[in-house]
Write an enzyme that holds these catalytic residues in place. Structure first.
Site, PDB file in Angstrom:
ATOM      1  N   CYS A  31      30.476  31.515  36.623  1.00 30.02           N
ATOM      2  CA  CYS A  31      31.734  31.942  35.997  1.00 30.02           C
ATOM      3  C   CYS A  31      32.062  33.386  36.394  1.00 30.02           C
ATOM      4  CB  CYS A  31      31.586  31.801  34.481  1.00 30.02           C
ATOM      5  SG  CYS A  31      32.869  32.602  33.515  1.00 30.02           S
ATOM      6  N   CYS A  34      32.726  35.762  33.522  1.00 28.56           N
ATOM      7  CA  CYS A  34      31.451  36.034  32.838  1.00 28.56           C
ATOM      8  C   CYS A  34      30.680  37.135  33.577  1.00 28.56           C
ATOM      9  CB  CYS A  34      30.583  34.779  32.774  1.00 28.56           C
ATOM     10  SG  CYS A  34      31.300  33.406  31.851  1.00 28.56           S
TER      11      CYS A  34
END
Length: 106
Positions: A31, A34
């Site tokens: 991600c 993230c």
């Protein structure tokens, strides 16, 4: 305190033993947002260590927990106080708004 990677089984014990608020960053290695948020969470953990314990949980490794807690978008950050989630933030954000939201709920 450095941010510690935890598994779902550890969270209930962490919350029951907590003497201060707990922030958990739910993330995955693939991600992009993230990964962008990771260093910010590390900074917040260091700067707010006297007020807050910070952990990370990989949702790929803890899929059942993520689904049970309705974590469908990542990054998701959850603030726990007294063992209960008191605030949830979804998506990457700059440090200042993140700190402001956390402070408002601890």
């Amino acid at each position: 305190m450095a941010v510690k990677q935890i598994e779902a089984e550890e969270l209930s014990q962490i919350l029951s033993d907590a003497t201060k608020a707990v922030l958990v960053d739910f993330w995955a290695p693939w991600c992009g947002p993230c990964r962008a948020l990771g260093p910010i969470v590390e900074e917040v953990a260091g700067e707010m260590a006297s007020e807050l314990d910070v952990y990370k949980m990989n949702v790929d490794d803890n899929y059942d927990f993520a689904m049970q807690n309705k974590i469908v978008s990542i990054p998701t950050l959850m603030v726990f106080k007294g063992g209960v989630c008191v605030h949830r933030m979804v998506g990457a954000m700059p440090k200042e708004p993140l700190v402001a939201e956390v402070r408002a709920h601890i």
